[in-house]
Design a protein around this motif. Sequence first.
Motif, PDB file in Angstrom:
ATOM      1  N   LEU A 287     -31.848  14.592  11.777  1.00 48.50           N
ATOM      2  CA  LEU A 287     -32.427  15.219  13.085  1.00 48.50           C
ATOM      3  C   LEU A 287     -32.045  14.409  14.130  1.00 48.50           C
ATOM      4  O   LEU A 287     -32.207  14.714  15.114  1.00 48.50           O
ATOM      5  CB  LEU A 287     -33.906  14.355  13.022  1.00 48.50           C
TER       6      LEU A 287
ATOM      7  N   GLN B 176     -41.398  13.852  15.542  1.00 47.09           N
ATOM      8  CA  GLN B 176     -42.297  15.177  15.184  1.00 47.09           C
ATOM      9  C   GLN B 176     -43.196  15.246  16.782  1.00 47.09           C
ATOM     10  O   GLN B 176     -43.796  15.927  16.896  1.00 47.09           O
ATOM     11  CB  GLN B 176     -42.823  14.961  14.410  1.00 47.09           C
TER      12      GLN B 176
ATOM     13  N   LYS C  38     -41.227  16.117  19.468  1.00 48.15           N
ATOM     14  CA  LYS C  38     -41.763  17.847  19.281  1.00 48.15           C
ATOM     15  C   LYS C  38     -42.502  18.709  19.868  1.00 48.15           C
ATOM     16  O   LYS C  38     -42.635  19.713  20.539  1.00 48.15           O
ATOM     17  CB  LYS C  38     -40.474  17.559  18.188  1.00 48.15           C
TER      18      LYS C  38
END
Length: 208
Positions: free
Chosen positions: A85, A115, A118
Amino acid sequence: DQYTYEEMLFQRERCDGLARAYKEISGGHEYQYLVPCTRDTTHCNNRRRFNAGRNHTHPLDLELPHVNYELYRPVNLLRKEVTRLGLDPHTGNLPEVQDVADRELVLGVRIAEHQRKKFVVAEAVRSQRARKYWHPKEQSMMLDWQSNNTRKQLENAIAENKRELTVTLIKRGAPADVETPGGLTAVIRSTVSTDKACLKKLVEHGTD
């Protein structure tokens, strides 16, 4: 069970360092680890008896402490995912990071937070794209509502003979030809009320 894995590993590294140093000094001879005998066997007891009771030694082979590498598998997988990531895989010298479980928790939280960010960015982009479609429609709906509301306010002002409010609403863009259910317009109401000042203001703002 008297020593931790870190303590045993540290001691093993010290012994290996001594063995390498001895080998260099002795010209290649291997260092032999010897420990006092603690065996209660016939052979060892006879050796002590024939040596005036003095003890003897035995060679010792040092072995690395057993490590259950399966405990590190989840952490390794998390570190690989963190690296994939593009995040920093190091947990740092945090006081709460003291064992494998703590590192696993820190890395898991780092991935979850990434996450979440995002998702927030994706939601913002989606909302912005939707606004390009909805904004003109919302603007049109708001203008229609404002026009209808202003018209209704003007009807009520004419019907209730609120001449100042009538002039104010027309100044703000209300249609000058609005009629009440009884057929009255702003001009007719002012004429009937013989309010010349109000009638003059209405004419000045384009009321016929």
